[in-house]
Design a protein around this motif. Sequence first.
Motif, PDB file in Angstrom:
ATOM      1  N   GLY A   1      61.674  46.325  -8.057  1.00 27.24           N
ATOM      2  CA  GLY A   1      62.816  45.431  -8.859  1.00 27.24           C
ATOM      3  C   GLY A   1      63.304  44.348  -8.044  1.00 27.24           C
ATOM      4  N   VAL A   2      63.604  43.300  -8.894  1.00 28.01           N
ATOM      5  CA  VAL A   2      63.945  41.929  -8.158  1.00 28.01           C
ATOM      6  C   VAL A   2      65.360  42.396  -7.793  1.00 28.01           C
ATOM      7  CG1 VAL A   2      64.750  39.819  -8.663  1.00 28.01           C
ATOM      8  CG2 VAL A   2      62.566  40.629  -9.612  1.00 28.01           C
ATOM      9  N   PRO A   3      66.304  43.036  -8.152  1.00 30.45           N
ATOM     10  CA  PRO A   3      67.539  43.247  -7.273  1.00 30.45           C
ATOM     11  C   PRO A   3      67.409  44.182  -6.081  1.00 30.45           C
ATOM     12  CG  PRO A   3      67.598  43.849  -9.921  1.00 30.45           C
ATOM     13  CD  PRO A   3      66.302  43.647  -9.478  1.00 30.45           C
ATOM     14  N   THR A   4      66.305  44.834  -6.065  1.00 31.44           N
ATOM     15  CA  THR A   4      65.896  45.480  -4.771  1.00 31.44           C
ATOM     16  C   THR A   4      65.535  44.423  -3.722  1.00 31.44           C
ATOM     17  OG1 THR A   4      65.628  47.693  -5.833  1.00 31.44           O
ATOM     18  CG2 THR A   4      64.837  47.357  -3.556  1.00 31.44           C
ATOM     19  N   GLY A   5      64.725  43.719  -4.126  1.00 31.41           N
ATOM     20  CA  GLY A   5      64.033  42.528  -3.132  1.00 31.41           C
ATOM     21  C   GLY A   5      65.036  41.629  -2.894  1.00 31.41           C
ATOM     22  N   SER A   6      65.859  41.370  -3.753  1.00 39.27           N
ATOM     23  CA  SER A   6      66.814  40.194  -3.245  1.00 39.27           C
ATOM     24  C   SER A   6      68.056  40.771  -2.529  1.00 39.27           C
ATOM     25  CB  SER A   6      67.633  40.036  -5.058  1.00 39.27           C
ATOM     26  OG  SER A   6      66.686  39.020  -5.712  1.00 39.27           O
ATOM     27  N   ASP A   7      68.565  41.936  -2.644  1.00 40.37           N
ATOM     28  CA  ASP A   7      69.354  42.649  -1.583  1.00 40.37           C
ATOM     29  C   ASP A   7      68.698  42.583  -0.365  1.00 40.37           C
ATOM     30  OD1 ASP A   7      71.255  42.866  -3.553  1.00 40.37           O
ATOM     31  OD2 ASP A   7      71.065  45.322  -3.742  1.00 40.37           O
ATOM     32  N   ALA A   8      67.662  42.922  -0.160  1.00 45.25           N
ATOM     33  CA  ALA A   8      66.802  43.165   1.129  1.00 45.25           C
ATOM     34  C   ALA A   8      66.830  41.767   1.800  1.00 45.25           C
ATOM     35  CB  ALA A   8      65.526  43.544   1.075  1.00 45.25           C
ATOM     36  N   THR A   9      66.557  40.635   0.699  1.00 46.99           N
ATOM     37  CA  THR A   9      66.673  39.284   1.455  1.00 46.99           C
ATOM     38  C   THR A   9      67.822  38.823   1.790  1.00 46.99           C
ATOM     39  OG1 THR A   9      64.505  38.795  -0.053  1.00 46.99           O
ATOM     40  CG2 THR A   9      65.886  36.925   0.430  1.00 46.99           C
ATOM     41  N   ARG A  10      68.780  39.219   1.110  1.00 43.66           N
ATOM     42  CA  ARG A  10      70.411  38.898   1.690  1.00 43.66           C
ATOM     43  C   ARG A  10      70.512  39.516   2.807  1.00 43.66           C
ATOM     44  NH1 ARG A  10      72.208  40.813  -2.721  1.00 43.66           N
ATOM     45  NH2 ARG A  10      71.904  39.166  -4.145  1.00 43.66           N
ATOM     46  N   VAL A  11      70.551  40.794   2.949  1.00 42.53           N
ATOM     47  CA  VAL A  11      70.718  41.487   4.236  1.00 42.53           C
ATOM     48  C   VAL A  11      69.972  40.606   5.337  1.00 42.53           C
ATOM     49  CG1 VAL A  11      69.966  43.652   5.698  1.00 42.53           C
ATOM     50  CG2 VAL A  11      71.094  43.664   3.129  1.00 42.53           C
ATOM     51  N   ALA A  12      68.553  40.521   5.124  1.00 43.03           N
ATOM     52  CA  ALA A  12      67.811  39.668   6.186  1.00 43.03           C
ATOM     53  C   ALA A  12      68.342  38.178   6.499  1.00 43.03           C
ATOM     54  CB  ALA A  12      66.211  39.644   5.865  1.00 43.03           C
ATOM     55  N   ARG A  13      68.822  37.649   5.618  1.00 44.98           N
ATOM     56  CA  ARG A  13      69.418  36.269   5.754  1.00 44.98           C
ATOM     57  C   ARG A  13      70.589  36.171   6.334  1.00 44.98           C
ATOM     58  NH1 ARG A  13      72.989  33.723   2.833  1.00 44.98           N
ATOM     59  NH2 ARG A  13      72.677  34.960   1.093  1.00 44.98           N
ATOM     60  N   LEU A  14      71.660  37.267   6.144  1.00 42.94           N
ATOM     61  CA  LEU A  14      72.778  37.382   7.043  1.00 42.94           C
ATOM     62  C   LEU A  14      72.437  37.902   8.462  1.00 42.94           C
ATOM     63  CD1 LEU A  14      74.874  39.125   4.311  1.00 42.94           C
ATOM     64  CD2 LEU A  14      75.060  36.660   5.209  1.00 42.94           C
ATOM     65  N   PHE A  15      71.444  38.859   8.623  1.00 38.66           N
ATOM     66  CA  PHE A  15      71.098  39.245   9.886  1.00 38.66           C
ATOM     67  C   PHE A  15      70.263  37.998  10.655  1.00 38.66           C
ATOM     68  CE2 PHE A  15      67.664  40.524  12.697  1.00 38.66           C
ATOM     69  CZ  PHE A  15      68.371  41.342  13.718  1.00 38.66           C
ATOM     70  N   PHE A  16      69.725  37.250  10.043  1.00 38.06           N
ATOM     71  CA  PHE A  16      68.841  36.334  10.801  1.00 38.06           C
ATOM     72  C   PHE A  16      69.910  35.224  11.348  1.00 38.06           C
ATOM     73  CE2 PHE A  16      64.918  36.669   8.186  1.00 38.06           C
ATOM     74  CZ  PHE A  16      64.322  37.776   8.875  1.00 38.06           C
ATOM     75  N   ALA A  17      71.203  34.907  10.565  1.00 33.66           N
ATOM     76  CA  ALA A  17      72.086  34.206  11.007  1.00 33.66           C
ATOM     77  C   ALA A  17      72.821  34.897  12.510  1.00 33.66           C
ATOM     78  CB  ALA A  17      72.971  33.860  10.210  1.00 33.66           C
ATOM     79  N   GLU A  18      72.805  35.983  12.328  1.00 36.03           N
ATOM     80  CA  GLU A  18      73.609  36.776  13.414  1.00 36.03           C
ATOM     81  C   GLU A  18      72.662  36.818  14.524  1.00 36.03           C
ATOM     82  OE1 GLU A  18      74.685  40.861  12.403  1.00 36.03           O
ATOM     83  OE2 GLU A  18      75.753  40.099  10.513  1.00 36.03           O
ATOM     84  N   PHE A  19      71.398  37.037  14.335  1.00 37.81           N
ATOM     85  CA  PHE A  19      70.380  37.208  15.309  1.00 37.81           C
ATOM     86  C   PHE A  19      70.295  35.860  16.094  1.00 37.81           C
ATOM     87  CE2 PHE A  19      66.018  37.115  16.789  1.00 37.81           C
ATOM     88  CZ  PHE A  19      66.266  38.527  17.564  1.00 37.81           C
TER      89      PHE A  19
END
Length: 130
Positions: free
Chosen positions: A105-123
Amino acid sequence: MSKDLFKRGEEIRNEVLGEAYVKNSAAVTDAFSEPMRTFAIKNLWGDIWDRPGLDRRSRSMINLAMLAAMDRPAELKIHLRGALNNGVTRDEIQEIFLQVALYCGVPTGSDATRVARLFFAEFDAEKASA
């Protein structure tokens, strides 16, 4: 053998997640959470992650897909670090989450993408300050 699995698990965790993460994880462990931490280090890291059937890069990619599909953002964030350390590229991570969106589902993929985007900024900030 148990002692060996724990020792090997700690070695692999350090290699995959980084020494700083492992030290911090140990520092916030208390008497209540220690049995779970020990169980995970021995069985997850000392046994499964050390098996010859898949390389670490492949294991990381599988973990990202599973954790995204199960909606486990805290664990996903941890394994994003491991995936990068294991040579998975950001483009590949993006593709994994598109695949997740298709099957889960798109919400699941979108949530994972959001987590990754925030993580990449921290990283990236972490790397820049090191």
